[in-house]
Design a protein around this motif. Structure first.
Motif, mmCIF file in Angstrom:
data_model
loop_
_atom_site.group_PDB
_atom_site.id
_atom_site.type_symbol
_atom_site.label_atom_id
_atom_site.label_comp_id
_atom_site.label_asym_id
_atom_site.label_seq_id
_atom_site.Cartn_x
_atom_site.Cartn_y
_atom_site.Cartn_z
ATOM 1 N N GLY A 192 1.679 2.580 13.436
ATOM 2 C CA GLY A 192 1.651 2.939 12.019
ATOM 3 C C GLY A 192 0.617 2.123 11.264
ATOM 4 N N GLU A 193 0.591 2.330 9.961
ATOM 5 C CA GLU A 193 -0.379 1.644 9.103
ATOM 6 C C GLU A 193 0.241 0.368 8.534
ATOM 7 N N SER A 194 -0.598 -0.578 8.180
ATOM 8 C CA SER A 194 -0.100 -1.760 7.480
ATOM 9 C C SER A 194 0.368 -1.344 6.088
ATOM 10 N N GLU A 243 -1.429 -5.185 1.660
ATOM 11 C CA GLU A 243 -2.859 -5.460 1.605
ATOM 12 C C GLU A 243 -3.084 -6.832 0.971
ATOM 13 N N GLN A 290 4.933 -4.366 11.240
ATOM 14 C CA GLN A 290 4.312 -3.962 12.514
ATOM 15 C C GLN A 290 4.609 -4.989 13.600
ATOM 16 N N THR A 341 0.832 -1.205 0.000
ATOM 17 C CA THR A 341 0.000 0.000 0.000
ATOM 18 C C THR A 341 0.870 1.260 0.000
ATOM 19 N N THR A 342 2.165 1.051 0.051
ATOM 20 C CA THR A 342 3.097 2.179 0.098
ATOM 21 C C THR A 342 3.552 2.551 -1.318
#
Ligand SMILES: Cc1cc2nc3c(=O)[nH]c(=O)nc-3n(C[C@H](O)[C@H](O)[C@H](O)COP(=O)(O)OP(=O)(O)OC[C@H]3O[C@@H](n4cnc5c(N)ncnc54)[C@H](O)[C@@H]3O)c2cc1C
Lengths: 325, 261
Positions: free
Chosen positions: B218-220, B223, B100, A148-149
């Motif tokens: 933080g964000e993953s 996906e 994470q 997603t980065t």
């Protein structure tokens, strides 16, 4: 999407098949996307290998043969890779899912905060980002995943089959990466390397492999496999279960976490067909299963099957093959 | 010498494909009734730690896991195998990406300092990503040695065997490091003794709250777009025959016809 950085290890001054797959995949993505493909070639022979890498899909080649790479593959590899990443500033880093890429891939992804998808069996561009397909849960499911980065790291399994034929008309730049490697006192150091000893052909090069699993029942049973392998001029392999039982050394293990082999003929004896084993032999031209359970999963993957006890089947098959040849 | 082993409790990888089903809402397997086990390479890592402790008297082993309460089972098993301490980071592990998880484990490891070695299985037996061990090393700014199968020298300087594609390397360590462990015939996890299993039930487990050891997860960065069952393959052609001799001859003939011999 911007550029792609492909990380490959040279062996004997040339790219490995896994490295050529990476270049082929990168070239395919770049063709749609317009980005530049830079190959980072680690190990001796980079200057000479450069044009070959360009013919296979690279637009530019950076090479590094610093001897520290052999002594400290992980830590020196990270310094070299980090330097190349700073220079190229790629949107995508591609590594092989081998002993180098499985080490450096997660580390560089963590350092960059880039999304990482490992063990891809295929990858392709969809709506501006690379989507990866890979088996999970021992092949009981297939996942499609993507980072997603803005920056992504992908490791591709050997045997993905994305390599392109050499196109000698392609041109590009080849230069040495300027990097000062200063080994720290706490770096792990390779003090010795041992190449496996084997009496017959090496598993990776064997044209025929007879592989045994838990169904072989003990170390003695493997002598029947050796006899068949000898009649075929081949080598003996094993499943993880046979290694865990202590019947054969780990060097014989075939599978996702063992060796990936591509013989003309692979005969699986007393192996149930777990996907973690099968990915190691999926590239065999002809796969044969000998199993006493007619419902065994392995008959889903095999081309030919013989249902029966291997202790009777193998001597009979060895005789039948000797008679034919 | 303090050794921390990272453990993960996973869906039993040996359940038959028939018993495997997908929860499309969560893009994850349905696990409600499925058996959970210690991930197999983590078992190899644990065995390596136990062997190291047998080889030198000063070794203390801490088992560290990340997950919901169910993951305590992995810790109980480690204690039954006579690990000295057991710690769980309480988190809904399934919702996190590898980075994470690595950041949480690194935060827990900082609380457990000082230690000399961190051992992790090379990859978990569920998603098979093979990322967390090396990422923990990166988060702690430590060297990492992947695919270690055994200890070559237990006295200082410690040396380990790293499996490579065609052979192995002996790697000498220069201080604290993260090792990811692969299997070989020497590191199959032993069985626990009955009396140790009983004693393990009474030992305390330490629980760390994810939110307390790491303020911002933080964000993953990854996906899962889809999770599907694989297509149904074709079954093999089974050779027929009244006797084993006939079956074997039929197989040899078919191999000749296919050009395989
Ligand atoms: C993350 C992960 C990675 C893994 N990596 C690998 C890997 O790289 N390589 C690997 O091999 N495994 C790997 N495994 C393990 C894998 O899941 C299986 O457990 C393993 O392959 C099973 O080995 P097996 O087929 O020999 O044993 P079993 O599954 O026990 O099968 C034995 C078979 O022998 C048959 N049999 C018994 N007796 C006879 C007889 N007398 N004659 C004929 N047939 C008989 C039985 O019918 C059965 O089908 C991995 C697992 C995980 C979770």
């Amino acid at each position: 999407m911007g550029g792609i950085l492909v990380v490959l290890t040279l062996q004997g001054g040339a790219a490995t098949p896994a490295g050529l797959d990476l270049l082929g995949l990168a070239a395919e993505i770049a063709q749609v996307d317009g980005g530049e493909v830079t190959a980072l070639a680690l190990g001796e022979g980079g200057a000479g290998a450069g044009q070959g890498l360009i013919s296979r899909g690279a637009d530019a080649v950076l090479y590094c043969a610093d001897p520290a790479l052999a002594r400290h593959p992980g830590e020196a590899g990270m310094q070299v890779l980090a330097q190349a990443e700073r220079e190229v500033q790629p949107d995508l880093l591609l590594l092989a899912a081998d002993s180098v890429g499985r080490d450096l891939g997660p580390r560089i992804a963590a350092r960059l905060g880039a999304g990482l998808v490992t063990e891809a069996t295929s990858a392709a561009l969809h709506a501006g980002r690379v989507e990866v397909t890979r088996p999970v849960f021992g092949g009981k499911a297939i996942a499609r995943m993507a980072a997603t980065t803005a920056q992504a790291v992908i490791t591709l399994r050997p045997g993905a089959g994305a390599a392109r034929a050499a196109d000698p008309s392609r041109t590009g730049t080849v230069r040495e990466l300027a990097v000062q490697i200063a080994p720290a006192a706490n770096w792990p150091t390779v003090v010795r390397r041992e190449v496996e000893a084997s009496s017959g052909p090496r598993l990776e090069e064997a044209t025929a492999i007879v592989s045994g699993g838990r169904g072989v029942g003990g170390p003695e049973g493997f002598s029947l496999l050796h006899e068949l392998a000898q009649a075929l001029g081949g080598a003996v392999g094993a499943s993880r279960a046979a290694v865990d039982e202590g019947w054969v050394p780990a060097a014989l293990q075939i599978g996702q976490t063992g060796k990936a082999v591509a013989p003309d003929l692979y005969i699986a004896v007393g192996i149930s067909g777990a996907s973690q084993h099968m990915v190691g032999c999926a590239r065999a031209k002809t796969l044969v299963a000998i199993n006493r359970d007619p419902d065994a999963l392995i008959f889903d993957a095999a081309r030919l099957g013989l249902v029966g006890d291997y202790r009777e089947a193998l001597p009979a098959l060895t005789r039948a093959i000797r008679e034919l040849s | 010498m303090h050794v921390v082993v990272l453990l993960k409790q996973v869906l039993d990888p040996e359940i038959p494909a028939k018993a495997f089903d997908i929860d499309q809402g969560r893009k994850a397997p349905k696990v409600e009734r499925a058996p959970q086990v210690l991930s197999i390479f983590d078992g190899n890592a644990l065995e390596l730690a136990l062997k190291l402790r047998e080889a030198r008297a000063d070794v203390r082993i801490t088992a560290l896991t990340l997950g919901p309460q169910q993951a305590d089972e992995a810790l109980r098993k480690a204690l039954a195998l006579t690990c000295d301490e057991a710690v769980r980071v309480d988190a809904e592990e399934g919702a996190l990406d590898s980075h994470q998880k690595a950041r949480l484990l690194a935060a827990a490891l900082r609380l457990l300092e000082p230690w000399d070695l961190v051992l992790a299985g090379r990859q978990a037996a569920d998603w098979e990503a093979g990322q967390v061990g090396a990422m923990v090393a990166e988060e702690l700014a430590l060297p990492c040695v992947p695919f270690v199968s055994r200890v070559e020298q237990a006295a200082e300087p410690l040396a380990v065997r790293q499996q490579l594609e065609s052979g192995y390397a002996v790697v000498q360590l220069g201080g604290p490091a993260v090792l990811t462990v692969t299997n070989d015939e020497t590191n199959v996890l032993r069985a626990a003794k009955v009396k140790d299993v009983m004693a393990a039930g009474r030992k305390p487990l330490r629980v760390l709250q994810a939110g307390e050891i790491l303020a911002d997860l933080g964000e993953s960065a990854v996906e899962v777009l889809s999770l599907a069952l694989p297509p149904k393959p074709e079954r093999a052609e089974i050779v027929e025959g009244g006797s084993m001799e006939e079956k074997a001859s039929a197989l040899a003939r078919r191999l000749r016809e296919l050009g395989a011999i």
